[in-house]
Design a protein around this motif. Structure first.
Motif, PDB file in Angstrom:
ATOM      1  N   PRO A 113      -1.085  16.375  -1.039  1.00  0.00           N
ATOM      2  CA  PRO A 113      -2.024  15.899   0.091  1.00  0.00           C
ATOM      3  C   PRO A 113      -2.949  14.833  -0.640  1.00  0.00           C
ATOM      4  O   PRO A 113      -3.088  14.788  -1.889  1.00  0.00           O
ATOM      5  N   PHE A 114      -3.532  13.948   0.129  1.00  0.00           N
ATOM      6  CA  PHE A 114      -4.455  12.932  -0.515  1.00  0.00           C
ATOM      7  C   PHE A 114      -5.186  12.174   0.621  1.00  0.00           C
ATOM      8  O   PHE A 114      -4.455  11.712   1.717  1.00  0.00           O
ATOM      9  N   SER A 115      -6.354  12.552   0.816  1.00  0.00           N
ATOM     10  CA  SER A 115      -7.245  11.926   1.939  1.00  0.00           C
ATOM     11  C   SER A 115      -6.681  12.493   3.212  1.00  0.00           C
ATOM     12  O   SER A 115      -6.497  13.594   3.252  1.00  0.00           O
ATOM     13  N   SER A 116      -6.193  11.577   4.179  1.00  0.00           N
ATOM     14  CA  SER A 116      -5.844  12.114   5.453  1.00  0.00           C
ATOM     15  C   SER A 116      -4.174  11.959   5.540  1.00  0.00           C
ATOM     16  O   SER A 116      -3.539  12.246   6.821  1.00  0.00           O
ATOM     17  N   HIS A 117      -3.513  11.940   4.468  1.00  0.00           N
ATOM     18  CA  HIS A 117      -1.934  11.780   4.496  1.00  0.00           C
ATOM     19  C   HIS A 117      -1.463  12.978   3.682  1.00  0.00           C
ATOM     20  O   HIS A 117      -2.066  13.314   2.777  1.00  0.00           O
ATOM     21  N   CYS A 118       0.073  13.012   3.886  1.00  0.00           N
ATOM     22  CA  CYS A 118       0.755  13.824   2.749  1.00  0.00           C
ATOM     23  C   CYS A 118       1.761  12.792   2.350  1.00  0.00           C
ATOM     24  O   CYS A 118       2.049  11.948   3.039  1.00  0.00           O
ATOM     25  N   TYR A 119       2.470  13.217   1.170  1.00  0.00           N
ATOM     26  CA  TYR A 119       3.261  12.235   0.499  1.00  0.00           C
ATOM     27  C   TYR A 119       4.484  13.097  -0.068  1.00  0.00           C
ATOM     28  O   TYR A 119       4.343  14.331  -0.699  1.00  0.00           O
ATOM     29  N   PHE A 120       5.517  12.638   0.012  1.00  0.00           N
ATOM     30  CA  PHE A 120       6.827  13.204  -0.344  1.00  0.00           C
ATOM     31  C   PHE A 120       7.830  12.142  -1.175  1.00  0.00           C
ATOM     32  O   PHE A 120       7.979  11.184  -0.581  1.00  0.00           O
ATOM     33  N   ILE A 121       8.098  12.629  -2.476  1.00  0.00           N
ATOM     34  CA  ILE A 121       8.976  11.867  -3.391  1.00  0.00           C
ATOM     35  C   ILE A 121      10.415  12.097  -3.440  1.00  0.00           C
ATOM     36  O   ILE A 121      10.685  13.384  -3.522  1.00  0.00           O
ATOM     37  N   THR A 122      11.331  11.272  -2.836  1.00  0.00           N
ATOM     38  CA  THR A 122      12.650  11.479  -2.644  1.00  0.00           C
ATOM     39  C   THR A 122      13.375  11.585  -4.027  1.00  0.00           C
ATOM     40  O   THR A 122      12.852  10.924  -5.001  1.00  0.00           O
ATOM     41  N   ILE A 123      14.493  12.252  -3.911  1.00  0.00           N
ATOM     42  CA  ILE A 123      15.016  12.452  -5.306  1.00  0.00           C
ATOM     43  C   ILE A 123      16.258  11.472  -5.341  1.00  0.00           C
ATOM     44  O   ILE A 123      16.437  11.041  -6.461  1.00  0.00           O
ATOM     45  N   ASP A 124      16.916  11.512  -4.296  1.00  0.00           N
ATOM     46  CA  ASP A 124      18.339  10.682  -4.392  1.00  0.00           C
ATOM     47  C   ASP A 124      18.096   9.180  -3.926  1.00  0.00           C
ATOM     48  O   ASP A 124      17.397   8.966  -3.021  1.00  0.00           O
ATOM     49  N   PRO A 125      18.481   8.342  -4.663  1.00  0.00           N
ATOM     50  CA  PRO A 125      18.354   6.761  -4.629  1.00  0.00           C
ATOM     51  C   PRO A 125      18.951   6.340  -3.505  1.00  0.00           C
ATOM     52  O   PRO A 125      20.082   6.926  -2.998  1.00  0.00           O
ATOM     53  N   ALA A 126      18.530   5.462  -2.679  1.00  0.00           N
ATOM     54  CA  ALA A 126      19.146   4.665  -1.603  1.00  0.00           C
ATOM     55  C   ALA A 126      18.648   3.440  -1.390  1.00  0.00           C
ATOM     56  O   ALA A 126      17.893   3.128  -1.798  1.00  0.00           O
ATOM     57  N   SER A 127      19.293   2.604  -0.341  1.00  0.00           N
ATOM     58  CA  SER A 127      18.760   1.148   0.030  1.00  0.00           C
ATOM     59  C   SER A 127      17.487   1.499   0.720  1.00  0.00           C
ATOM     60  O   SER A 127      17.288   2.546   1.043  1.00  0.00           O
ATOM     61  N   TYR A 128      16.808   0.375   0.976  1.00  0.00           N
ATOM     62  CA  TYR A 128      15.719   0.292   1.632  1.00  0.00           C
ATOM     63  C   TYR A 128      15.881   1.109   3.218  1.00  0.00           C
ATOM     64  O   TYR A 128      15.011   1.834   3.647  1.00  0.00           O
ATOM     65  N   SER A 129      16.887   0.473   3.928  1.00  0.00           N
ATOM     66  CA  SER A 129      16.855   1.139   5.346  1.00  0.00           C
ATOM     67  C   SER A 129      17.181   2.486   5.283  1.00  0.00           C
ATOM     68  O   SER A 129      16.924   3.262   6.111  1.00  0.00           O
ATOM     69  N   LYS A 130      17.914   3.021   4.096  1.00  0.00           N
ATOM     70  CA  LYS A 130      18.356   4.412   4.305  1.00  0.00           C
ATOM     71  C   LYS A 130      17.218   5.104   3.685  1.00  0.00           C
ATOM     72  O   LYS A 130      17.105   6.305   4.248  1.00  0.00           O
ATOM     73  N   SER A 131      16.418   4.570   2.882  1.00  0.00           N
ATOM     74  CA  SER A 131      15.101   5.257   2.573  1.00  0.00           C
ATOM     75  C   SER A 131      14.300   5.429   3.704  1.00  0.00           C
ATOM     76  O   SER A 131      13.621   6.584   3.867  1.00  0.00           O
ATOM     77  N   GLU A 132      14.005   4.501   4.426  1.00  0.00           N
ATOM     78  CA  GLU A 132      13.103   4.713   5.577  1.00  0.00           C
ATOM     79  C   GLU A 132      13.656   5.490   6.707  1.00  0.00           C
ATOM     80  O   GLU A 132      13.061   6.132   7.213  1.00  0.00           O
ATOM     81  N   GLU A 133      15.227   5.596   6.961  1.00  0.00           N
ATOM     82  CA  GLU A 133      15.545   6.435   7.801  1.00  0.00           C
ATOM     83  C   GLU A 133      15.483   8.036   7.361  1.00  0.00           C
ATOM     84  O   GLU A 133      15.084   8.969   8.135  1.00  0.00           O
ATOM     85  N   LYS A 134      15.583   8.275   5.987  1.00  0.00           N
ATOM     86  CA  LYS A 134      15.403   9.505   5.633  1.00  0.00           C
ATOM     87  C   LYS A 134      13.620   9.899   5.711  1.00  0.00           C
ATOM     88  O   LYS A 134      13.558  10.885   6.282  1.00  0.00           O
ATOM     89  N   CYS A 135      12.990   9.122   5.708  1.00  0.00           N
ATOM     90  CA  CYS A 135      11.564   9.227   5.842  1.00  0.00           C
ATOM     91  C   CYS A 135      11.127   9.757   7.318  1.00  0.00           C
ATOM     92  O   CYS A 135      10.590  10.442   7.726  1.00  0.00           O
ATOM     93  N   SER A 136      11.894   8.660   8.004  1.00  0.00           N
ATOM     94  CA  SER A 136      11.817   8.757   9.812  1.00  0.00           C
ATOM     95  C   SER A 136      12.181  10.040  10.105  1.00  0.00           C
ATOM     96  O   SER A 136      11.825  10.649  11.142  1.00  0.00           O
ATOM     97  N   SER A 137      13.431  10.779   9.543  1.00  0.00           N
ATOM     98  CA  SER A 137      14.006  11.851   9.869  1.00  0.00           C
ATOM     99  C   SER A 137      12.894  12.922   9.751  1.00  0.00           C
ATOM    100  O   SER A 137      13.170  14.195  10.317  1.00  0.00           O
ATOM    101  N   MET A 138      12.098  12.932   9.040  1.00  0.00           N
ATOM    102  CA  MET A 138      10.890  13.893   8.644  1.00  0.00           C
ATOM    103  C   MET A 138       9.679  13.575   9.340  1.00  0.00           C
ATOM    104  O   MET A 138       8.563  14.344   9.154  1.00  0.00           O
ATOM    105  N   GLY A 139       9.613  12.818  10.084  1.00  0.00           N
ATOM    106  CA  GLY A 139       8.507  12.283  10.905  1.00  0.00           C
ATOM    107  C   GLY A 139       7.344  11.544  10.265  1.00  0.00           C
ATOM    108  O   GLY A 139       6.479  11.664  10.397  1.00  0.00           O
ATOM    109  N   ALA A 140       7.888  10.968   9.125  1.00  0.00           N
ATOM    110  CA  ALA A 140       7.155  10.031   8.409  1.00  0.00           C
ATOM    111  C   ALA A 140       7.811   8.550   8.248  1.00  0.00           C
ATOM    112  O   ALA A 140       8.384   8.231   8.953  1.00  0.00           O
TER     113      ALA A 140
END
Length: 235
Positions: A113-140
């Protein structure tokens, strides 16, 4: 003889008069005007106007219903995402704005947590689009950085041996845009010296150099770790 001729003439005249009178009587009905009858089934102007108004109201109601249904479905989907995100376990804390005996702000387990947001650090490397898809699948979405405080917070928990995608990209002509559509500050001072420097490098990572942490533009197909960001869950 004279009397007979006279009688015949009189009789002929009488018959002629009778014939003329009969002809006039027979022809008389043809001279009577017939009333004009309107064609049955033709709607009046008022009826047509009412039907058009009814049709317009019906269409308006259907459009409003469809929009409401879509909004309601979206709300249900958002609630479902939040429910799935919790993984049945939240880390919550009480702040000054919370009523007594109430818990206000929460982040899913393993999110920072920080301010009004939550942050998650991914472990597996991926391309930009795949990284954004992973975040989106978690509602982020990939992280958006607007302040030095936020930059300092995240860099303290990142591993300097790796680079991490953030939610900044260039759709074209070096017009940088954040994934959440918030305005990009053209005077941002988070770039490494000499960056951005490649027209074919349209995505951005945050990485560590000898000068410290900063931003660097890279090709979007390069596989990197990433940082996801979502708004806190308020209970």
């Amino acid at each position: 003889m004279a009397s007979e001729i006279t009688y015949a003439e009189v009789k002929f005249k009488n018959e002629s008069n009778s014939s003329s009178t009969y002809s006039e009587s027979a022809a008389a009905p043809k001279g009577k005007p017939t009333p004009h009858l309107s064609k049955p089934g033709r709607p009046s102007l008022l009826f047509t106007s009412l039907m058009a108004l009814f049709l317009l109201l019906t269409i308006s109601f259907l459009v409003a219903f469809i929009l409401y249904y879509q909004k309601y479905s979206q709300l249900l989907e958002e609630k479902k995402v939040i429910k799935d995100l919790t993984h049945k376990e939240l880390n919550c804390k009480k702040d000054n704005s919370c009523p007594q005996n109430k818990v206000c702000s929460c982040c899913p387990k393993d999110w920072k947590p920080f301010s009004s947001h939550c942050y998650f650090i991914t472990i597996d490397p991926a391309s930009y689009s795949k990284s954004e898809e992973k975040c989106s699948s978690m509602g982020a979405h990939l992280m958006v950085i607007h302040s030095q405080e936020e930059q300092d917070f995240i860099t303290k928990i990142l591993d300097p041996k790796f680079a991490y995608y953030i939610g900044l990209l260039d759709p074209g002509r070096r017009q940088w845009r954040w994934v959440d559509q918030t305005p990009y500050n053209e005077n941002a001072k988070f770039w490494h010296s000499g960056e951005p420097n490649g027209n074919d490098e349209q995505c951005v990572i945050i990485n560590h150099r000898n000068s410290g942490w900063g931003w660097n533009d890279v090709r979007c197909n390069v596989e990197q770790k990433s940082v996801c960001q979502m708004k806190k869950i308020y209970l």
